[in-house]
Design an enzyme around this catalytic site. Structure first.
Site, PDB file in Angstrom:
ATOM      1  CD  GLN A  99      -2.860   1.219   2.347  1.00  0.00           C
ATOM      2  OE1 GLN A  99      -2.409   1.531   3.455  1.00  0.00           O
ATOM      3  NE2 GLN A  99      -4.136   0.926   2.158  1.00  0.00           N
ATOM      4  CE1 TYR A 181      -3.328   8.547   8.092  1.00  0.00           C
ATOM      5  CE2 TYR A 181      -4.444   6.705   7.039  1.00  0.00           C
ATOM      6  CZ  TYR A 181      -3.885   7.283   8.170  1.00  0.00           C
ATOM      7  OH  TYR A 181      -3.901   6.615   9.371  1.00  0.00           O
ATOM      8  NE  ARG A 229      -8.326  -0.013   2.478  1.00  0.00           N
ATOM      9  CZ  ARG A 229      -8.292  -0.751   3.589  1.00  0.00           C
ATOM     10  NH1 ARG A 229      -7.786  -0.263   4.703  1.00  0.00           N
ATOM     11  NH2 ARG A 229      -8.760  -1.984   3.579  1.00  0.00           N
ATOM     12  CG  LEU A 300     -16.814  -4.297  12.744  1.00  0.00           C
ATOM     13  CD1 LEU A 300     -18.072  -3.745  13.398  1.00  0.00           C
ATOM     14  CD2 LEU A 300     -15.833  -4.762  13.811  1.00  0.00           C
TER      15      LEU A 300
END
Length: 354
Positions: A99, A181, A229, A300
């Site tokens: 990444q 970010y 992402r 999750l």
């Protein structure tokens, strides 16, 4: 066969199943260098049966790190340290992914186990560079707005990191444009108040990400998958939305991006997020449905049947898991047993196979 253990081929890279280790900061590097901790952390997940093992966010420059303990890839020494890890991951049947990231205004912070918080320059920190000069946290620092010259340098830094990542043996490349970010800051009007060609309209706010995507795709060629992402929503009124995420995904698909890794939030503190199992899967599902691009679901996802159903229902193409892989590095081996799948175990562990 359960859908979770069907192979998936993207470009010339084949994933043996649909389980991927999500990027997880370890805050354990020195001067950006990977060490034995990273070798064991990432290598054990390859031994544990994951199809794709992603590094944590790897900074394109020293000031692009979230903390002084982050991995970086701006020199040959760092590439060589990572090569040892990618060789081991591949030798154990997984695909190594990186990444590529810049922390933006969230740079120069303490690791969570040291109390978080901004590290001032006098204490070894640095001034964050971001889309705009804006205080985002009470008592937090003002980031400096990137100049056009600094933006060009940033693009070249991403290009350099992609070149070094190829040398280091990575086979999947993900550009980090989520979680508040730097690139996420450019996308969202919550941060991006620029008046030049990188601010204002949707087309201007996505411009930097597109320029970086083009450079990275140019470096890695047609053989390897390129992921992005994103935070599919900021969870705040007047901010980045799923509608814009769909529009962005359509453009990224045209630019040679193969998969959208669908997370959410991270830019500001929202009033409420409906946190529960699968709460982010709907975003991966909508982007996939509306654009036809592959997506990854996150958040999750902790159980084998839960993950299998997401793939079965065509809500996503890959399952990215973070905390569950921290709890159980061998989750894929255990998931196969739960789902009644016969998969290959490492020969050193075969005598423990159920």
């Amino acid at each position: 066969m359960s859908k979770l253990f069907l192979p998936l081929k993207i470009r010339e890279v084949e994933f043996k199943n649909r389980l991927a280790v999500s990027p997880m900061c370890q805050y354990s590097a020195q001067d950006g260098l990977a060490n034995d901790w990273h070798f064991v952390h990432l290598g054990s997940r390859a031994v544990g049966g994951a199809a794709l093992v992603m590094t944590e966010a790897v900074a394109v420059s020293p000031e692009g790190r979230i903390s002084p303990g982050d991995l970086g890839l701006w020199n040959e020494e760092q590439a060589q340290a990572l090569k040892r890890i990618t060789d081991f991951i591949k030798a154990n049947g997984a695909v190594p992914g990186i990444q590529i990231a810049h922390a933006g205004h969230k740079a120069s912070t303490r690791p969570p186990f040291e109390g978080r918080g901004y590290i001032e320059e006098k204490d070894g920190g640095w001034v964050p560079l971001a889309a705009g000069r804006k205080e985002l946290q009470t008592g937090g620092p003002y980031s400096k707005e990137l100049t056009l010259a600094q933006i060009e340098e940033l693009i070249q830094n991403h290009k350099r990191t992609a070149q070094l990542a190829l040398k280091a043996g990575f086979e999947v490349f993900e550009i980090h444009a989520a979680h508040g970010y730097l690139l996420n800051g450019f996308l969202s009007p919550l941060v991006n108040s620029r008046t030049d060609q990188y601010g204002g309209s949707f087309e201007n706010r996505i411009r930097l990400l597109l320029e970086i995507v083009r450079e990275v795709r140019g470096i890695i060629g047609e053989k390897f998958p390129l992921f992005v992402r994103i935070s599919a929503t900021d969870w705040v009124e007047g901010a980045w939305t799923i509608k814009e995420s769909v529009a962005l995904a359509k453009v990224l698909k045209q630019e040679g991006v193969d998969l959208i890794d669908c997370s959410t939030g991270g830019l500001v503190q929202p009033s409420a997020i409906p946190v529960k199992p699968n709460y982010q899967v709907v975003f991966a599902e909508e982007i996939k449905k509306e654009t036809g691009i592959r997506t990854a679901a996150v958040g999750l996802i902790t159980e084998a049947k839960q993950a299998d159903e997401i793939i079965e229902n065509q809500q996503a193409d890959l399952i990215f898991m973070a905390r569950e892989f921290l709890r159980d590095p061998y989750f894929p081996l255990h998931a196969a047993s739960i789902l009644g799948e016969e998969i290959t175990w490492p020969k050193q562990y075969e005598r423990a196979k159920p």
